[in-house]
Design an enzyme around this catalytic site. Structure first.
Site, PDB file in Angstrom:
ATOM      1  CE  LYS A  15      -3.562  -2.479   2.578  1.00 11.71           C
ATOM      2  NZ  LYS A  15      -4.574  -2.394   3.821  1.00 11.71           N
ATOM      3  CE1 TYR A  55      -9.026  -3.209   1.107  1.00  9.82           C
ATOM      4  CE2 TYR A  55      -8.447  -1.017   0.013  1.00  9.82           C
ATOM      5  CZ  TYR A  55      -8.126  -2.202   0.535  1.00  9.82           C
ATOM      6  OH  TYR A  55      -6.847  -2.467   1.202  1.00  9.82           O
ATOM      7  CG  PHE A  63     -13.283   0.677   7.667  1.00  6.11           C
ATOM      8  CD1 PHE A  63     -12.540   0.227   6.566  1.00  6.11           C
ATOM      9  CD2 PHE A  63     -13.779   0.048   8.682  1.00  6.11           C
ATOM     10  CE1 PHE A  63     -13.033  -1.328   6.421  1.00  6.11           C
ATOM     11  CE2 PHE A  63     -14.013  -1.304   8.513  1.00  6.11           C
ATOM     12  CZ  PHE A  63     -13.723  -2.044   7.372  1.00  6.11           C
ATOM     13  NE  ARG A  91      -5.516 -12.810   5.239  1.00  5.00           N
ATOM     14  CZ  ARG A  91      -6.442 -11.666   5.416  1.00  5.00           C
ATOM     15  NH1 ARG A  91      -6.441 -10.933   4.442  1.00  5.00           N
ATOM     16  NH2 ARG A  91      -7.174 -11.653   6.352  1.00  5.00           N
ATOM     17  CB  THR A  97      -6.799  -6.614  10.151  1.00 11.02           C
ATOM     18  OG1 THR A  97      -7.251  -7.843   9.529  1.00 11.02           O
ATOM     19  CG2 THR A  97      -7.296  -5.452   9.326  1.00 11.02           C
ATOM     20  NE  ARG A 108      -1.889  -6.093   7.219  1.00  7.91           N
ATOM     21  CZ  ARG A 108      -2.962  -6.726   6.810  1.00  7.91           C
ATOM     22  NH1 ARG A 108      -3.536  -7.519   7.557  1.00  7.91           N
ATOM     23  NH2 ARG A 108      -3.439  -6.310   5.586  1.00  7.91           N
ATOM     24  CG  ASN A 118      -3.161  -2.713   7.029  1.00  3.88           C
ATOM     25  OD1 ASN A 118      -3.198  -2.423   6.027  1.00  3.88           O
ATOM     26  ND2 ASN A 118      -4.354  -3.491   7.348  1.00  3.88           N
ATOM     27  CG  HIS A 121      -5.142  -6.612  -0.098  1.00  4.91           C
ATOM     28  ND1 HIS A 121      -6.166  -6.604   0.675  1.00  4.91           N
ATOM     29  CD2 HIS A 121      -5.130  -7.445  -1.135  1.00  4.91           C
ATOM     30  CE1 HIS A 121      -6.928  -7.497  -0.299  1.00  4.91           C
ATOM     31  NE2 HIS A 121      -6.310  -7.903  -1.231  1.00  4.91           N
ATOM     32  CD  GLU A 132      -8.485  -9.725  -3.358  1.00  4.11           C
ATOM     33  OE1 GLU A 132      -9.271  -8.927  -2.473  1.00  4.11           O
ATOM     34  OE2 GLU A 132      -7.040 -10.066  -3.087  1.00  4.11           O
TER      35      GLU A 132
HETATM   36  P1  DAT Z   1      -7.240  -7.361   5.739  1.00  3.12           P
HETATM   37  O1  DAT Z   1      -6.572  -6.219   5.146  1.00  3.12           O
HETATM   38  O2  DAT Z   1      -6.472  -7.944   6.957  1.00  3.12           O
HETATM   39  O3  DAT Z   1      -7.717  -8.420   5.012  1.00  3.12           O
HETATM   40  P2  DAT Z   1      -9.757  -6.529   6.145  1.00  3.12           P
HETATM   41  O4  DAT Z   1     -10.143  -7.082   4.875  1.00  3.12           O
HETATM   42  O5  DAT Z   1     -10.810  -6.809   7.206  1.00  3.12           O
HETATM   43  O6  DAT Z   1      -8.391  -6.488   6.534  1.00  3.12           O
HETATM   44  O7  DAT Z   1     -10.056  -4.909   5.910  1.00  3.12           O
HETATM   45  C1  DAT Z   1      -9.439  -4.300   4.858  1.00  3.12           C
HETATM   46  C2  DAT Z   1      -8.638  -3.053   5.187  1.00  3.12           C
HETATM   47  O8  DAT Z   1      -9.587  -1.949   5.640  1.00  3.12           O
HETATM   48  C3  DAT Z   1      -7.496  -3.401   6.409  1.00  3.12           C
HETATM   49  O9  DAT Z   1      -6.483  -3.671   5.681  1.00  3.12           O
HETATM   50  C4  DAT Z   1      -7.375  -2.016   7.031  1.00  3.12           C
HETATM   51  C5  DAT Z   1      -8.898  -1.529   6.777  1.00  3.12           C
HETATM   52  N1  DAT Z   1      -9.654  -1.622   8.030  1.00  3.12           N
HETATM   53  C6  DAT Z   1     -10.240  -2.727   8.510  1.00  3.12           C
HETATM   54  N2  DAT Z   1     -10.983  -2.710   9.491  1.00  3.12           N
HETATM   55  C7  DAT Z   1     -10.731  -1.387   9.896  1.00  3.12           C
HETATM   56  C8  DAT Z   1     -11.172  -0.677  11.009  1.00  3.12           C
HETATM   57  N3  DAT Z   1     -11.929  -1.341  11.982  1.00  3.12           N
HETATM   58  N4  DAT Z   1     -11.149   0.713  11.011  1.00  3.12           N
HETATM   59  C9  DAT Z   1     -10.193   1.329   9.934  1.00  3.12           C
HETATM   60  N5  DAT Z   1      -9.813   0.438   9.007  1.00  3.12           N
HETATM   61  C10 DAT Z   1     -10.054  -0.701   8.980  1.00  3.12           C
HETATM   62 MG    MG Z   2      -9.213  -8.499   3.556  1.00  3.14          MG
END
Ligand code: DAT
Ligand code: MG
Length: 155
Positions: A15, A55, A63, A91, A97, A108, A118, A121, A132
């Site tokens: 990112k 996303y 968010f 992962r 996350t 991370r 973080n 992705h 994806e």
């Molecule tokens: P990951 O990237 O571990 O797969 P995710 O798919 O649940 O996590 O979420 C996608 C992204 O969104 C994550 O990398 C960071 C952001 N994110 C997730 N939960 C969040 C939250 N509670 N507040 C702010 N950003 C968040």
């Molecule tokens: Mg995810």
């Protein structure tokens, strides 16, 4: 050989924070030295459309807008990696996350402190990875090749 294309693939993206912090080499190194195979790589800006599609599952989350704004705020490194079990393994290498609770030793866990920064992705399942990869890469941007290291990595 055809066998190579049957191997599992995952989509990873460094990112804008990972790029800005000069962690591109460090992050790629972790997947490379683990023994996975790089099959696609591009340094790119992300359009709002691509970010929103990527996303899409988070569209209703509070968010979502911030996430799209962040991923489009600077260049990213989009990648496809291949290997047995690469989706789940990547992962683990990436970590949980929220970097504050990610284990040390993960990307991370080693480099982050905030869920909104973080660094990377990674696809969360084989089906997600397929979606994806299709979204981010054209077929002719992916390279199937046989690493000569394979006999030293696998019995
Ligand atoms: P990951 O990237 O571990 O797969 P995710 O798919 O649940 O996590 O979420 C996608 C992204 O969104 C994550 O990398 C960071 C952001 N994110 C997730 N939960 C969040 C939250 N509670 N507040 C702010 N950003 C968040
Ligand atoms: Mg995810």
């Amino acid at each position: 050989m055809l066998l190579e294309t049957a191997l599992e693939r995952t989509f990873l993206a460094i990112k804008p924070d990972g790029v800005q912090r000069g962690l591109v080499g460090e992050i790629i190194r972790r997947f490379e030295t683990k023994g996975f195979t790089l099959v696609g790589l591009k340094f790119m800006s992300v359009s709002k459309e691509l970010a929103e599609q990527h996303y899409d599952v988070h569209r209703e989350r509070p968010f979502f807008a911030g996430l799209v704004e962040f991923i489009t705020s600077g260049p990213v490194v989009a990648m496809v990696w291949e290997g047995e079990g690469v989706v789940a393994s990547a992962r683990k290498i990436i970590g949980a996350t929220n970097p504050l609770t990610s284990e040390p030793g993960t990307i991370r866990g080693d480099f982050g402190i905030n869920i909104g920064r973080n660094l990377i992705h990674g696809s969360d399942a084989i089906e997600t990875a397929q979606r994806e990869i299709k979204l981010w890469f054209k077929d002719d941007e992916l390279v199937s090749w046989t690493p000569h290291l394979t006999p030293w990595l696998k019995e």
